[in-house]
Design a protein around this motif. Sequence first.
Motif, PDB file in Angstrom:
ATOM      1  N   THR A 465      36.014  -7.733 -18.087  1.00 24.88           N
ATOM      2  CA  THR A 465      35.662  -6.355 -18.463  1.00 24.88           C
ATOM      3  C   THR A 465      34.965  -5.694 -17.288  1.00 24.88           C
ATOM      4  O   THR A 465      33.955  -6.200 -16.781  1.00 24.88           O
ATOM      5  CB  THR A 465      34.741  -6.332 -19.690  1.00 24.88           C
ATOM      6  N   ALA A 466      35.514  -4.546 -16.869  1.00 23.47           N
ATOM      7  CA  ALA A 466      34.916  -3.778 -15.761  1.00 23.47           C
ATOM      8  C   ALA A 466      34.506  -2.408 -16.278  1.00 23.47           C
ATOM      9  O   ALA A 466      35.276  -1.750 -16.979  1.00 23.47           O
ATOM     10  CB  ALA A 466      35.914  -3.644 -14.610  1.00 23.47           C
ATOM     11  N   SER A 467      33.294  -1.979 -15.939  1.00 24.47           N
ATOM     12  CA  SER A 467      32.773  -0.656 -16.307  1.00 24.47           C
ATOM     13  C   SER A 467      32.790  -0.425 -17.805  1.00 24.47           C
ATOM     14  O   SER A 467      32.896   0.720 -18.263  1.00 24.47           O
ATOM     15  CB  SER A 467      33.595   0.446 -15.605  1.00 24.47           C
ATOM     16  N   ASP A 468      32.739  -1.493 -18.590  1.00 26.61           N
ATOM     17  CA  ASP A 468      32.679  -1.431 -20.048  1.00 26.61           C
ATOM     18  C   ASP A 468      33.927  -0.816 -20.684  1.00 26.61           C
ATOM     19  O   ASP A 468      33.984  -0.642 -21.895  1.00 26.61           O
ATOM     20  CB  ASP A 468      31.450  -0.652 -20.536  1.00 26.61           C
ATOM     21  N   THR A 469      34.889  -0.444 -19.896  1.00 29.46           N
ATOM     22  CA  THR A 469      36.067   0.221 -20.460  1.00 29.46           C
ATOM     23  C   THR A 469      37.359  -0.484 -20.080  1.00 29.46           C
ATOM     24  O   THR A 469      38.294  -0.553 -20.876  1.00 29.46           O
ATOM     25  CB  THR A 469      36.148   1.673 -19.986  1.00 29.46           C
ATOM     26  N   ILE A 470      37.436  -0.999 -18.880  1.00 28.02           N
ATOM     27  CA  ILE A 470      38.679  -1.621 -18.413  1.00 28.02           C
ATOM     28  C   ILE A 470      38.651  -3.104 -18.783  1.00 28.02           C
ATOM     29  O   ILE A 470      37.758  -3.849 -18.365  1.00 28.02           O
ATOM     30  CB  ILE A 470      38.829  -1.460 -16.880  1.00 28.02           C
ATOM     31  N   LYS A 471      39.638  -3.517 -19.602  1.00 25.91           N
ATOM     32  CA  LYS A 471      39.723  -4.916 -20.020  1.00 25.91           C
ATOM     33  C   LYS A 471      40.970  -5.532 -19.397  1.00 25.91           C
ATOM     34  O   LYS A 471      42.061  -4.970 -19.475  1.00 25.91           O
ATOM     35  CB  LYS A 471      39.762  -5.039 -21.546  1.00 25.91           C
ATOM     36  N   ILE A 472      40.774  -6.677 -18.785  1.00 25.62           N
ATOM     37  CA  ILE A 472      41.843  -7.339 -18.043  1.00 25.62           C
ATOM     38  C   ILE A 472      41.986  -8.764 -18.562  1.00 25.62           C
ATOM     39  O   ILE A 472      40.995  -9.473 -18.784  1.00 25.62           O
ATOM     40  CB  ILE A 472      41.520  -7.368 -16.530  1.00 25.62           C
ATOM     41  N   SER A 473      43.231  -9.184 -18.775  1.00 24.30           N
ATOM     42  CA  SER A 473      43.505 -10.575 -19.169  1.00 24.30           C
ATOM     43  C   SER A 473      44.007 -11.319 -17.945  1.00 24.30           C
ATOM     44  O   SER A 473      45.158 -11.154 -17.523  1.00 24.30           O
ATOM     45  CB  SER A 473      44.552 -10.628 -20.290  1.00 24.30           C
ATOM     46  N   PRO A 474      43.171 -12.136 -17.328  1.00 22.47           N
ATOM     47  CA  PRO A 474      43.578 -12.818 -16.102  1.00 22.47           C
ATOM     48  C   PRO A 474      44.388 -14.071 -16.406  1.00 22.47           C
ATOM     49  O   PRO A 474      44.406 -14.569 -17.529  1.00 22.47           O
ATOM     50  CB  PRO A 474      42.231 -13.187 -15.470  1.00 22.47           C
ATOM     51  N   LYS A 475      45.040 -14.575 -15.379  1.00 14.49           N
ATOM     52  CA  LYS A 475      45.688 -15.866 -15.454  1.00 14.49           C
ATOM     53  C   LYS A 475      44.736 -16.881 -14.824  1.00 14.49           C
ATOM     54  O   LYS A 475      44.324 -16.730 -13.678  1.00 14.49           O
ATOM     55  CB  LYS A 475      47.016 -15.857 -14.711  1.00 14.49           C
ATOM     56  N   VAL A 476      44.357 -17.914 -15.611  1.00 16.78           N
ATOM     57  CA  VAL A 476      43.351 -18.874 -15.161  1.00 16.78           C
ATOM     58  C   VAL A 476      43.939 -20.283 -15.237  1.00 16.78           C
ATOM     59  O   VAL A 476      44.550 -20.650 -16.236  1.00 16.78           O
ATOM     60  CB  VAL A 476      42.075 -18.789 -16.009  1.00 16.78           C
TER      61      VAL A 476
END
Length: 1005
Positions: A465-476
């Motif tokens: 979560t970046a800037s409380d608004t952008i949500k990203i699903s990473p590959k881990v």
Amino acid sequence: MRKLVWTLLGMFALSTAGMAQQTFPRNGAYDERPGRYAFTNATIVVDPQNTIAKGTLLVENGKIVDAGTNVKIPKGTVITDLKGKYIYPSLIELDSDYGMPEVKRASGGRRTGQQLESNKKGAYGWNQSIQPEVLASELFTPDAKKSADLRKYGWGTLLVHPHDGIVRGTGALVTPTDESANAALLQSKVSAHYSLDKGSSSQSYPASLMGSVALLRQTYYDADWFAKGGSATETNLSLTAFNQIKSLPSFFETTDKLGVLRADKIGDEFGIQYIIKGGGDEYQRIDEVKATGAPLIVPLNFPAAPDVEDPWDAEIVTLAELKSWEMAPSNPAALAKAGITFAFTADGLKNKGDFWTNLRKAIEFGLTKEQALEAITLTPARLAKVDDKLGSLKKGKVANFLITSDELFSEDNIIYENWIQGKKFIVNDLNAADLRGNYDLTMNGKSAMQMRVTGKSAKPDYQLTASDTIKISPKVTVNGEQVTITYQPDKKNPGTVRLSGYINGRDIQGQGTLPDGAPIEWSAVLRDTPATATATSDTVKTGKPTPKQPTPGDMGKLIYPFVAYGNETLPKAETILVKNATVWTNEGEGIMENTDVLVQNGKIARIGKNIAAPSGGRTIDGTGKHLTSGIIDEHSHIALLAINEGGQTSSAEVRQSDVINSEDVNIYRQLAGGVTTSQLLHGSANSIGGQSAVIKLKWGEMPANLWLPEAKYIKFALGENVKQSNWGDAARSRFPQTRMGVEQVFFDHFIRAKEYDKAWKDYNSLRNKANATAPRRDLELDALAEILNKERFITCHSYVQSEINMLMNVADSLGFKVNTFTHILEGYKVADKMAKHGVGGSTFSDWWAYKMEVKEAIPYNAALMSREGVVVAINSDDAEMARRLNQEAAKTMEFGGMNEQDAWKMVTLNPAKLLHLDNRIGSIKAGKDADLVLWNNHPLSIYARPDFTMIEGAIYFDNKADQEKQAALAKEKARIIQKALAAKSKGAPTAKPEGRTPGLMHCDS
């Protein structure tokens, strides 16, 4: 993380001597070192009652050497620190076909050909569904793919046998390893296995459930005879093997609660306590199941939620389907509460992962964790009589155990390793770090975003979560201590951030590359590990959401039987006074107006006027109503799971009492038509059919409580059906093929029966039997000998006069009597001869023209036979017609001029006489059974219907209560339908309702 202490020996993969194949040559260097392992600081669950905290488990050569808190660890031991981890005994499965050849069931039926003899080569028994000589250990072939699947879910030992036939031979104890069959096979000839399913056998016999029962019973008797001298008469490898396996733990496969009772009844006859595999519905009849004393193998294959989203599906779904879905998870707890010994099986589950889901559901419904553990470890070991080797983690037992992250039944639990015979099989990485929690992610020393890790530790879900608004699903990707994260920070400006690092405690740090190639330093510092950081996945990582199931708190009540219109409590005999009714006595008093009838203790106590009501009873006003004895249907096929055993010319050995279906709704429907007693007849597939079951229609009772064993009858048949003229061209092997052949069948069988009966009487008359060999017990000839001795009576399916005459002539020449000709549509032609022979007639009122044999039927038949002195009954042979037999009897008044009392006797007293039960039923007389019907109108009227139908003083149908039942039924269905809809919306697996209407049985069914 685990701490490894290695010794020089522990640097290598160690083989256990217990698994070594000492007699096999090896291509390479020998390594004979012991496989010695110590697991320290673990919570060791030794058995359901004993747990060791911070204990050590010591294993050597595939066996458990010790388990405790002060275990001395020898030099040369591989030590694994399991701090925070658990060790459990691995699971034991008692009903598996792992490693067995596929069973290919025979296709077709009577219209595709008839195989009367076994096609198995060798000196074996006559029926290929009896295979006691089969050894699972000789058939066993390990399957690497299936074994890996079994290990993944925790199984370490399986009792395997080929699921083929009625007698299936012996089972073998095996392990799901990747070793050879020699190493995987723990023990041969562990158990004996039985069922009532003929399996792959293509023989014509048995063709029915009751035929399977008879064949198994006959096999027991044959084996006993063979052991006591019969072996001097013939060689029979099957009977030899059967006698050898009888002493082993005996496992019997059934499919439902009635099957459990059926199997136990067979065992009781031969002094054997079977271990019975049930169908998971034992909770529906827990008292009766407990009374068997049988240990059970219980499937955890709970029904899926009925998919009733479509209103049409909701319309056809049955109450039984709905209540089964709702209540099935309570079955294990009900068994435990009743004190019944049971083990669980995964048999029947398409996905083995559902075993754990359903087992946790059973715990939610009241099963304790200790009881659950016992049912998958210690109890199966005891039932197979291998608890000296398996089932717990005590000293000396085989080293079959699981290493887990948590309590075995926890939804968050992970199975890390499954050790089998002291060999490690990895299910999930024991070294994998648990990264679940909330992290602050920094890049080049600056706060960049938040990272949240949820789900299961072995399969976590990641979100940035970046800037409380952008949500990203990473590959881990996590590989041991190494972590790789890739993601795209901005979809508008595509590019990939690549981060690599290593785990440092619970934090992560490393280097990475931005989309423009610039290098960075990064870290993820754990902020907290919230308890809510979980996601959907099952215990052993099937990757499948945990299904939503019914909850125990809002279940409905059990009903008896477990179908629509069942009762929450069984009807009980009452003291009842019926006042001022018109009483049809069927006795010398005839029809008595304004008369009282008192019922006490299940019997008719008094008949008269102005009878005072006894204290504690109740009074029913019969003013303007008619009280009669209950209707008796001499020819019925309701409430049966099988009708015909047509595999042989004679099936006198089969018994309809073995296949009574007490849950058939036709019992209730016929009570609503005033029927209280029915003779359940074998069909007309062969000249000599099976033994009848006369039952009282006690709705809600179990089969044994319906059946009247003293009424001993058997079905014979004549005509088209028995000579197979309507079976198709393939049915050309079984004798007889002509009406002449039918006559010969009777001569041959009764001549044999006479000789058989004499042999037994001669043997029983001997004072000194020590040196004499008893005749072979033959269940078929037993029944025929009972006819000769006037202990069993014939009801014969018949149509045309020539064959009716033929059977009477055969009977006269061989010294027996025909009791009843049923159907008897040409009886009017031979009524005088019937009266002379002393045979009764049970006929239809006006059936004709439905096949060639009945083209000369007339509706005056019943009246004409009656005028010649024949005892005549009107029967149904039809589940629907039986609901209006009062109207069928009334037709004899129109066709033949019968008076109303004689017409009424044709469905009451006359069938009672034909069944030799007129001392108990058929009329209203003091001392007889209180089987009574109170009609709201003249009983022979088309407008008449019962206010109540009573059997032995208990009211089993009440018209007013029926209206209430229908309303309650609709309400109960609506309640569970809403529950099923809610379950579907939450992701529960669903199945379309079956919507099957049971077929109505007839003679040729």
